[in-house]
Scaffold this active site. Sequence first.
Site: not given
Length: 338
Positions: A28, A55, A178, A210, A217, A287, A293
């Site tokens: 992304q 990934y 994890q 989540a 948002k 992330g 962020q």
Amino acid sequence: MTEYRYLGNSGLKITELTYGNWLTHASQVANEQAAACVKAALDVGITSFDTADTYANTAAETVLGDILKGERREGLEVFTKVYWPTGPKGPNDTGLSRKHIMESINGSLTRLQTDYVDLYQAHRYDTETPLEETMTAFADVVRQGKALYIGVSEWTGEQIRAGAALAKELNIQLISSQPQYSMLWRVIEDEVVPASEESGLSQIVWSPVAQGVLTGKYKPGQPAPEGSRGTDDKGGKDMISRFLGNDELLTRVQKLQPIADELDLSMAQLAVAWVLQNSNVAAAIIGASRPEQVYENAKASGVTIPDELMTRIDDALGDAVVRDPGMTVKTSPQTRPV
């Protein structure tokens, strides 16, 4: 600055906020933006980085290795994982067989440009490989100096106990689990956490916000905001779909805003701080697609949520919370993926 916690029953300290690159690097997020996010993580004192060979089909490890090259290796804690299909996805390019583990650790070290990883994790439980084979292979990886510690991801309490018993016999340290964990997804609390406490493991939890739902948002009855994970066609939208179709859940999430306001936190910061209140949680994986962020999430480190507000969070979310410990098995592959 981000605070440190011990990982499991070991002397290893990791940052309680760990930077992860699932769904972002080589997917992304463009490489230049990924580098800016990692720099932001280092700026706020995050030294623990979590990735996996699967990934972006190994590309995320490459991106992270390129970005961290030149940083003092002794000052970093680098984690990766093995299990899911990688490369051309042949019959042995998956699972936790000795063959796949030995080949995968070598590939991960090459891509990450390091001689060792601090933590090597079984990304899921392999139902088709004897546990003894898996743990013996991990022991050899440790003895070869390619990994310092071993961890697991999304294993049940029973699987953790069995793995920990073998690790003890093999004289290696299995120190982490994890799992997914958030205000909305608490399936580890009844079985995984007690088993981990008994076996000397602590949790490095993924998706504490989540997949973005706990930021608030996503509004009930409204489309997902442009540019959000809820509109991402590269995998993000699929991961978040189970939440976005539930207006009652989204309505309950909005009730968390006054609680966040009382603590002078954003809703995302509240969500991250919430998972860190669990004494068996060593770190929350965050992330980012933008450096801002990272800077914002870093403010969750060191926060203590009073018991009264923890109760109000439970009341606000009510039966929207998933607690069934059986979901660990239900959401994991029952046969080795291809």
